[in-house]
Write an enzyme that holds these catalytic residues in place. Structure first.
Site, PDB file in Angstrom:
ATOM      1  N   GLU A  94       0.867  -1.164   0.000  1.00 16.32           N
ATOM      2  CA  GLU A  94       0.000   0.000   0.000  1.00 16.32           C
ATOM      3  C   GLU A  94       0.912   1.223   0.000  1.00 16.32           C
ATOM      4  OE1 GLU A  94      -2.689   0.399   3.336  1.00 16.32           O
ATOM      5  OE2 GLU A  94      -3.395   2.323   2.576  1.00 16.32           O
TER       6      GLU A  94
ATOM      7  N   ARG B  73       5.669 -12.852   9.722  1.00 13.19           N
ATOM      8  CA  ARG B  73       6.348 -11.626   9.337  1.00 13.19           C
ATOM      9  C   ARG B  73       7.722 -11.559   9.989  1.00 13.19           C
ATOM     10  NH1 ARG B  73       3.910  -6.917  10.137  1.00 13.19           N
ATOM     11  NH2 ARG B  73       5.549  -5.859  11.244  1.00 13.19           N
TER      12      ARG B  73
ATOM     13  N   LYS C 184       4.816   0.683   9.203  1.00 10.29           N
ATOM     14  CA  LYS C 184       4.840   1.931   8.447  1.00 10.29           C
ATOM     15  C   LYS C 184       4.219   3.065   9.242  1.00 10.29           C
ATOM     16  CE  LYS C 184       3.174   0.179   4.646  1.00 10.29           C
ATOM     17  NZ  LYS C 184       2.599  -0.025   3.312  1.00 10.29           N
TER      18      LYS C 184
HETATM   19  P1  ATP Z   1       3.213  -2.276   8.083  1.00  7.76           P
HETATM   20  O1  ATP Z   1       2.837  -3.420   8.971  1.00  7.76           O
HETATM   21  O2  ATP Z   1       4.638  -1.864   8.173  1.00  7.76           O
HETATM   22  O3  ATP Z   1       2.286  -1.105   8.179  1.00  7.76           O
HETATM   23  P2  ATP Z   1       1.783  -3.303   5.898  1.00  7.76           P
HETATM   24  O4  ATP Z   1       1.580  -4.746   6.036  1.00  7.76           O
HETATM   25  O5  ATP Z   1       0.650  -2.429   6.233  1.00  7.76           O
HETATM   26  O6  ATP Z   1       3.103  -2.866   6.645  1.00  7.76           O
HETATM   27  P3  ATP Z   1       1.745  -3.392   3.075  1.00  7.76           P
HETATM   28  O7  ATP Z   1       2.081  -2.313   2.138  1.00  7.76           O
HETATM   29  O8  ATP Z   1       0.346  -3.865   3.162  1.00  7.76           O
HETATM   30  O9  ATP Z   1       2.264  -2.905   4.471  1.00  7.76           O
HETATM   31  O10 ATP Z   1       2.721  -4.621   2.864  1.00  7.76           O
HETATM   32  C1  ATP Z   1       2.988  -5.194   1.629  1.00  7.76           C
HETATM   33  C2  ATP Z   1       3.367  -6.629   1.844  1.00  7.76           C
HETATM   34  O11 ATP Z   1       4.495  -6.725   2.712  1.00  7.76           O
HETATM   35  C3  ATP Z   1       2.245  -7.412   2.483  1.00  7.76           C
HETATM   36  O12 ATP Z   1       2.056  -8.587   1.734  1.00  7.76           O
HETATM   37  C4  ATP Z   1       2.729  -7.702   3.859  1.00  7.76           C
HETATM   38  O13 ATP Z   1       2.256  -8.943   4.297  1.00  7.76           O
HETATM   39  C5  ATP Z   1       4.248  -7.695   3.705  1.00  7.76           C
HETATM   40  N1  ATP Z   1       4.901  -7.310   4.944  1.00  7.76           N
HETATM   41  C6  ATP Z   1       4.672  -6.203   5.676  1.00  7.76           C
HETATM   42  N2  ATP Z   1       5.414  -6.215   6.791  1.00  7.76           N
HETATM   43  C7  ATP Z   1       6.146  -7.356   6.780  1.00  7.76           C
HETATM   44  C8  ATP Z   1       7.106  -7.957   7.662  1.00  7.76           C
HETATM   45  N3  ATP Z   1       7.482  -7.377   8.793  1.00  7.76           N
HETATM   46  N4  ATP Z   1       7.641  -9.142   7.310  1.00  7.76           N
HETATM   47  C9  ATP Z   1       7.285  -9.729   6.160  1.00  7.76           C
HETATM   48  N5  ATP Z   1       6.396  -9.237   5.291  1.00  7.76           N
HETATM   49  C10 ATP Z   1       5.811  -8.057   5.587  1.00  7.76           C
END
Ligand code: ATP
Ligand code: MG
Length: 554
Positions: A32, A258, A268
């Protein structure tokens, strides 16, 4: 492909290809664009792009741009740059959830017509209230039994801009008593009179992530929809949409744990807060766990890919020690970067018996790990800078470096002995008067004597003045936020700026991003704040490998 056993996702992919369930594998990385990518995202990128490469498939980059109030073009550009920097290429397969807004809208109508979606007039608060809890079922909205015709008309008016933000939503009609809260009539559309970075003012209602995500995968023919464990409970909902819509393919979702990293916060939302409240100097502050931050810090992409491979992929939650990441960084840099001499906290040395005005040059090895890296000339003269902490006037036992009457080796040059300590009126040491042994040119004595310590140095007349920033963990504890607010665990010592450093001349004008090892001090990288005649360096990582030590102990 990497050697050794495959992780559970690669096993599934291999099995699906072998059994002919798919002709080729299609994955995607779906960020996102509401912030910069962090090292957790790198794990997901390496997994999705890695699987596609290893099994001869493809990986899409898809922006999940369903929330225009939080998303910005700056983030889109940064995400693309970061994925490329990591070494991955989506080719022509760049997509946006917003590309599918029209189709998602039509499919919403499809659900309304099938009696499986309805327009709800409850407010967000009321919806929350009606939803129930983990232990109590939810209650039906009073608007749940609207006729198909009324729903169609209201939904069209929502699209038309007849209502204000939050006045109405479209909800899937599933089961308000479901044990899975995600199935209690989730919101599919909300009214948002907001300009979208890509679709502009074309829409004033936007699909939720939960409604857009699985259908986007289906439209793109994603075979393995890989995500983190927090989406496991959403899977029944994604499957419900797929089963009730005329989608062109059926993706399967697989969840993995994760990345959690000690001394680090990977969220984020929180990283945005650090930036917007000024706790760091920006998204690419070298202390940030963002990909742009660690790049500026000097972590090579190769090290991040190695790290992702080492930590592997599993379903069990765990926290990786930051020292392991640093170990991968050192490993990558050790093989590739050249050695140089730099003095961070300078102390003047005058070689009293060295002829005034004399200049010599010594050949210094660029990289002892790589003979093909060759040598360079390092100038030597009567006045030198050495590291302040390499001298002690009154040394304790086991301090083998320089002290009065003691002989040390100057790297590549001569043996020298300290004869006199010069202090200012405040008693601060300002200069050491030493003499050198002319018979020890190159660093070895004809009589075979060999001092315990070898010091790095920079010729004062040739030194390049520089700023060097030393970095440490952003947080004081390995589990920030465990006991109090995250911000209270921010370290006051995460950055130390040294403004009076002395570098050997060959370091005068390297391009931003260039990496180098300062002998005995660590790996450093040229920062973009460098100015002509005054470079700035970031310390990427120190030389001591705590991870290797931990491994030995274990
Ligand atoms: P955040 O938790 O930092 O706000 P998010 O999951 O909201 O991150 P997205 O832009 O939705 O951010 O993430 C894109 C992809 O990255 C998703 O498929 C998510 O599962 C993966 N992702 C996010 N954080 C991690 C992490 N710590 N380890 C592995 N994959 C991750
Ligand atoms: Mg997310």
């Amino acid at each position: 492909m990497n050697e050794g056993p495959l992780d559970f996702i690669r096993e599934i992919v291999k099995g699906d290809l072998r059994a002919g369930r798919h002709r080729s594998v299609v994955t995607r990385f779906p960020p996102e664009p509401n912030g910069y990518l962090h090292i957790g995202h790198a794990k997901s990128i390496c997994l999705n792009f890695g699987i596609a490469a290893e099994f001869g498939g493809r990986c899409h980059l898809r922006f999940d741009d369903t929330n225009p109030t939080k998303e910005e073009q700056e983030y889109i550009d940064a995400i693309e740059a970061d994925v490329r920097w990591l070494g991955f290429d989506w080719g022509e397969h760049l997509y946006h959830a917003s590309d599918y807004f029209a189709r998602l809208y039509d499919w919403a109508i499809h659900l309304i017509e099938a009696g499986k979606a309805y327009v709800d007039d409850l407010s967000a608060d009321e919806i929350r209230h009606y939803r129930g809890t983990l232990t109590t079922p939810g209650r039906n909205s009073p608007w749940r039994e609207r006729s198909v015709e009324e729903n169609l008309e209201l939904f069209a008016r929502m699209r038309n801009g007849d209502f204000t933000d939050g006045a109405r939503v479209l909800r899937a009609k599933i089961d308000m008593a479901s044990g899975n809260i995600n199935l209690r009539d989730p919101v599919m559309y909300r009214i948002l009179h907001a300009r979208h970075p890509r679709t502009g003012d074309a829409w004033c209602l936007y699909p939720t992530y939960d409604y857009a995500h699985g259908q986007s995968d289906a439209i793109e023919g994603i075979t393995h929809s890989i995500c983190t464990l927090e989406f496991e409970d959403h899977r029944p909902l994604y499957d419900w949409f797929i089963e009730n819509l005329p989608v062109p393919s059926r993706p399967r979702q697989y969840e993995f744990a994760r990345l959690n990293l000690s001394h680090t916060v990977l969220s984020k939302r929180f990283l945005l807060r650090l930036v917007s409240e000024g706790h760091v100097r920006g998204w690419d502050d070298p202390r940030m766990p963002t990909l742009s931050g660690i790049r500026r810090r000097g972590f090579p992409a190769e090290a991040i890919r190695q790290f992702a491979e080492r930590i592997g992929v599993a379903r069990r939650e765990s926290t990786v020690d930051y020292a392991m990441l640093e170990h991968c960084v050192r490993d990558a840099l050790n093989k590739t970067v050249e050695r140089r001499m730099a003095v961070l906290r300078p102390l003047k040395v005058v070689l009293t018996n060295y002829p005034e005005g004399q200049l010599e040059e010594f050949d210094a090895l660029n990289n002892p790990e790589d003979p093909t890296a060759g040598t360079r000339k390092v100038p030597f003269s009567r006045e030198l800078w050495i590291e302040r902490e390499d001298f002690m006037e009154d040394p304790p036992r086991k301090f083998y470096r320089l002290s009065p009457g003691r002989e040390v080796r100057l790297r590549y040059a001569y043996l020298m002995t300290c004869r006199e300590v010069v202090k200012d009126t405040k008693g601060e040491i300002v200069e050491l008067r030493c003499d050198y042994d002319a018979a020890t040119r190159g660093g070895s004595a004809p009589d075979g004597r060999s001092p315990k310590a070898t010091l790095h140095w920079v010729s004062a007349a040739h030194a390049v003045p520089a700023e060097v920033r030393l970095y440490d963990h952003l947080f004081t504890r390995p589990d920030p936020g465990a006991e109090r607010d995250l911000l209270d665990d921010l370290s006051a010592k995460s950055e130390e700026v040294l403004g009076d450093c002395k570098l050997e001349p060959s370091l005068a004008s390297l391009p931003a991003g260039a990496g180098v090892q300062f002998e005995r001090l660590g790996y450093f990288c040229v920062d973009r704040d460098s100015r002509p005649g005054r470079p700035a360096f970031n310390r990427t990582v120190g030389l001591r490998d705590t991870w290797a030590r931990l491994q030995k102990k274990a």
